[in-house]
Write a protein that holds these residues in place. Structure first.
Motif, PDB file in Angstrom:
ATOM      1  N   GLY A  62      -4.167 -28.088  -3.640  1.00 14.29           N
ATOM      2  CA  GLY A  62      -3.453 -26.924  -3.780  1.00 14.29           C
ATOM      3  C   GLY A  62      -4.224 -25.739  -3.263  1.00 14.29           C
ATOM      4  N   MET A  63      -5.607 -25.426  -3.317  1.00 13.97           N
ATOM      5  CA  MET A  63      -6.315 -24.544  -3.018  1.00 13.97           C
ATOM      6  C   MET A  63      -6.196 -24.285  -1.546  1.00 13.97           C
ATOM      7  SD  MET A  63      -9.840 -25.003  -4.973  1.00 13.97           S
ATOM      8  CE  MET A  63     -10.543 -23.576  -4.282  1.00 13.97           C
ATOM      9  N   GLN A  70     -15.390 -25.060  -1.281  1.00 13.25           N
ATOM     10  CA  GLN A  70     -14.721 -26.449  -0.733  1.00 13.25           C
ATOM     11  C   GLN A  70     -13.373 -25.958  -0.122  1.00 13.25           C
ATOM     12  OE1 GLN A  70     -14.530 -28.851  -4.291  1.00 13.25           O
ATOM     13  NE2 GLN A  70     -16.580 -29.480  -3.923  1.00 13.25           N
ATOM     14  N   GLY A  71     -12.796 -25.066  -0.741  1.00 10.49           N
ATOM     15  CA  GLY A  71     -11.343 -24.555  -0.167  1.00 10.49           C
ATOM     16  C   GLY A  71     -11.356 -23.858   1.151  1.00 10.49           C
ATOM     17  N   THR A  72     -12.631 -23.186   1.197  1.00  2.28           N
ATOM     18  CA  THR A  72     -12.739 -22.581   2.703  1.00  2.28           C
ATOM     19  C   THR A  72     -13.031 -23.328   3.659  1.00  2.28           C
ATOM     20  OG1 THR A  72     -13.761 -20.580   1.312  1.00  2.28           O
ATOM     21  CG2 THR A  72     -14.463 -20.975   3.720  1.00  2.28           C
ATOM     22  N   VAL A  73     -14.018 -24.471   3.304  1.00  2.00           N
ATOM     23  CA  VAL A  73     -14.322 -25.579   4.495  1.00  2.00           C
ATOM     24  C   VAL A  73     -13.111 -26.195   4.752  1.00  2.00           C
ATOM     25  CG1 VAL A  73     -15.571 -27.553   4.823  1.00  2.00           C
ATOM     26  CG2 VAL A  73     -16.702 -25.844   3.814  1.00  2.00           C
ATOM     27  N   LEU A  74     -12.402 -26.827   3.812  1.00  2.00           N
ATOM     28  CA  LEU A  74     -11.296 -27.500   4.131  1.00  2.00           C
ATOM     29  C   LEU A  74     -10.142 -26.707   4.939  1.00  2.00           C
ATOM     30  CD1 LEU A  74     -10.625 -29.503   0.505  1.00  2.00           C
ATOM     31  CD2 LEU A  74     -11.447 -30.509   2.900  1.00  2.00           C
ATOM     32  N   THR A  75      -9.906 -25.362   4.447  1.00  2.00           N
ATOM     33  CA  THR A  75      -8.812 -24.569   5.293  1.00  2.00           C
ATOM     34  C   THR A  75      -9.318 -24.484   6.612  1.00  2.00           C
ATOM     35  OG1 THR A  75      -8.393 -23.255   3.231  1.00  2.00           O
ATOM     36  CG2 THR A  75      -7.862 -22.239   5.291  1.00  2.00           C
ATOM     37  N   VAL A 130     -10.639 -13.407  10.044  1.00  2.00           N
ATOM     38  CA  VAL A 130     -11.300 -14.598   9.772  1.00  2.00           C
ATOM     39  C   VAL A 130     -11.990 -14.605   8.301  1.00  2.00           C
ATOM     40  CG1 VAL A 130     -13.445 -15.869  10.538  1.00  2.00           C
ATOM     41  CG2 VAL A 130     -12.460 -14.786  12.317  1.00  2.00           C
ATOM     42  N   ARG A 131     -12.185 -13.429   7.841  1.00  2.00           N
ATOM     43  CA  ARG A 131     -12.508 -13.265   6.370  1.00  2.00           C
ATOM     44  C   ARG A 131     -11.448 -13.736   5.610  1.00  2.00           C
ATOM     45  NH1 ARG A 131     -16.879 -12.964   3.553  1.00  2.00           N
ATOM     46  NH2 ARG A 131     -16.092 -11.535   2.141  1.00  2.00           N
ATOM     47  N   ALA A 132     -10.327 -13.667   5.950  1.00  2.00           N
ATOM     48  CA  ALA A 132      -8.948 -14.034   5.272  1.00  2.00           C
ATOM     49  C   ALA A 132      -9.058 -15.692   4.871  1.00  2.00           C
ATOM     50  CB  ALA A 132      -7.780 -13.822   5.804  1.00  2.00           C
ATOM     51  N   ALA A 133      -9.965 -16.433   5.695  1.00  2.00           N
ATOM     52  CA  ALA A 133     -10.107 -17.760   5.594  1.00  2.00           C
ATOM     53  C   ALA A 133     -10.753 -18.232   4.487  1.00  2.00           C
ATOM     54  CB  ALA A 133     -10.399 -18.613   6.867  1.00  2.00           C
ATOM     55  N   ALA A 134     -11.642 -17.199   3.785  1.00  2.00           N
ATOM     56  CA  ALA A 134     -12.711 -17.480   2.634  1.00  2.00           C
ATOM     57  C   ALA A 134     -11.786 -17.472   1.569  1.00  2.00           C
ATOM     58  CB  ALA A 134     -13.691 -16.456   2.555  1.00  2.00           C
ATOM     59  N   TYR A 135     -11.751 -18.715   0.452  1.00  2.00           N
ATOM     60  CA  TYR A 135     -11.006 -18.393  -0.555  1.00  2.00           C
ATOM     61  C   TYR A 135     -11.428 -17.502  -1.474  1.00  2.00           C
ATOM     62  CZ  TYR A 135      -7.988 -20.827  -4.077  1.00  2.00           C
ATOM     63  OH  TYR A 135      -6.905 -20.859  -4.742  1.00  2.00           O
TER      64      TYR A 135
END
Length: 369
Positions: A190-191, A275-280, A349-354
């Motif tokens: 979900g994240m 974890q959400g950032t890495v998975l995204t 790119v920063r938008a990818a950080a959860y």
């Protein structure tokens, strides 16, 4: 209580999205139909009015769900809503398990954590929010609506993400929690959904262009053709994984996407954000890799004539040879893409950080109109 058919009592429900990003999109869909869904439960005896609002662009991380509910209660009082429901993308925990939703009859507010609902969040919200509104009014002893004909614990049977109820239903302070293992896996999925990996993919467009340029140069090198034929599928897979891992690590380091614990962010919350950032990023780079591989394969088939490749390799060639060459070149090109990623727009790119939320655009809070 005697109700007039001509003038049924009005109940105003406030829907607050915090931050006004992914939660605001879910709220917009829900607000368009929530009044009708609630009206079906009361057979026209109540007139429902739904208001939309923004929460903070950077939601409060300190204090957990209680601080969030306190902020929501103040907003409800200021706006003179009868009750309020907050939709948030914050991953919340209680009793060391993911928290899906919580109601507070004393404050007449409720909260839903969208990531805890998993991948299909909108259908789950459509089922959860009307039940929470129903439960809030019952627990608050609001005589404008008939009491809910179901116990609080029954929500666990209505929504897959809810494993059980915690707290005292009679006191109106009820928490709905997920299971420890499946709930955590659903929370991470979900994240990633809430983090909108498609946005991260579009943000890496310059990276993909740089990788294509690297791949085009490598396709003209006969030494790379021979190298590709000398590597086993296992080695090619290892090179691919190393290239993608290096690319994700470079994006995180170069653009400072790693969340660090501080006085407002607990170590557990920072860990979930990372974890959400890495998975995204892993999902976005994997899709980029597939696009790169398909483009490299097509370019190789057009540029490298079969007779030339056979002469270089000193044997007959087939489709597998072109696949091996494209596989190796795509993996090597991700290194060039990593270098090109330094040219990406920082905001994209920063938008990818959860834990990062850009200033919203296109949404309007009702209290600002």
């Amino acid at each position: 209580m005697i109700r007039s058919e001509q003038n049924p009592p009005e109940i105003v429900v406030g829907l607050v999205a915090t931050p006004p990003d992914h939660p605001a999109r879910v709220t917009a869909h829900l607000a368009a139909e929530l009044a009708d869904r609630l009206g079906e439960r009361t057979d026209g005896e109540v007139r429902w009015t739904v208001r939309e609002g923004w929460g903070e662009v950077a939601p409060r991380r300190d204090g957990g769900v209680e601080a969030l509910l306190d902020d929501l209660a103040r907003r409800r009082t200021d706006e003179r809503w009868d009750l309020a429901v907050c939709l948030t993308d914050l991953p919340l925990h209680t009793e060391r398990v993911p928290l899906v939703a919580q109601t507070s009859a004393r404050r007449r507010v409720a909260m839903v954590s969208l990531p805890a609902l998993g991948l299909r969040q909108l259908p789950a919200v459509r089922a959860v929010v009307p039940d929470l509104v129903d439960r809030l009014l019952t627990d608050a002893s609001d005589d404008r609506v008939p009491p809910a004909g179901w116990a609080p614990a029954e929500l666990a049977h209505r929504v897959t993400a809810v494993h059980r109820m915690a707290g005292e239903g009679d006191a109106g302070e009820v928490r709905y929690v997920a299971s420890r293992l499946a709930g955590r896996a659903r929370l991470l999925i979900g994240m990633v959904r809430a983090n909108r990996p498609g946005r991260a993919l579009l943000g890496l467009s310059k990276l993909l262009v740089g990788a294509f340029g690297t791949a085009a140069i490598a396709l003209t090198n006969s030494s790379v053709w021979q190298l590709g034929q000398g590597l086993s599928p296992l080695r090619l897979a290892v090179i691919m994984v190393l290239g993608l891992t290096g690319l994700v690590a470079w994006l995180i380091v170069a653009h400072d996407l790693w969340e660090k614990p501080d006085q407002d962010t607990s170590p557990e919350l920072a860990r979930l954000f990372n974890q959400g950032t890495v998975l995204t990023l892993a999902l976005a780079t994997a899709v980029s890799y597939l696009v790169l591989f398909a483009g490299t394969m097509l370019a190789g088939a057009l540029l490298i004539d079969t007779s030339v490749l056979e002469q270089t390799l000193q044997r007959p060639v087939g489709l597998n040879d072109y696949l091996a060459i494209a596989w190796l070149i795509s993996s090597l090109a991700t290194v060039g893409g990593a270098i090109g990623s330094g040219l990406e727009d920082e905001e994209t790119v920063r938008a990818a950080a959860y834990g990062y939320h850009p200033d919203p655009g296109g949404w309007k809070d009702e209290r600002d109109t």
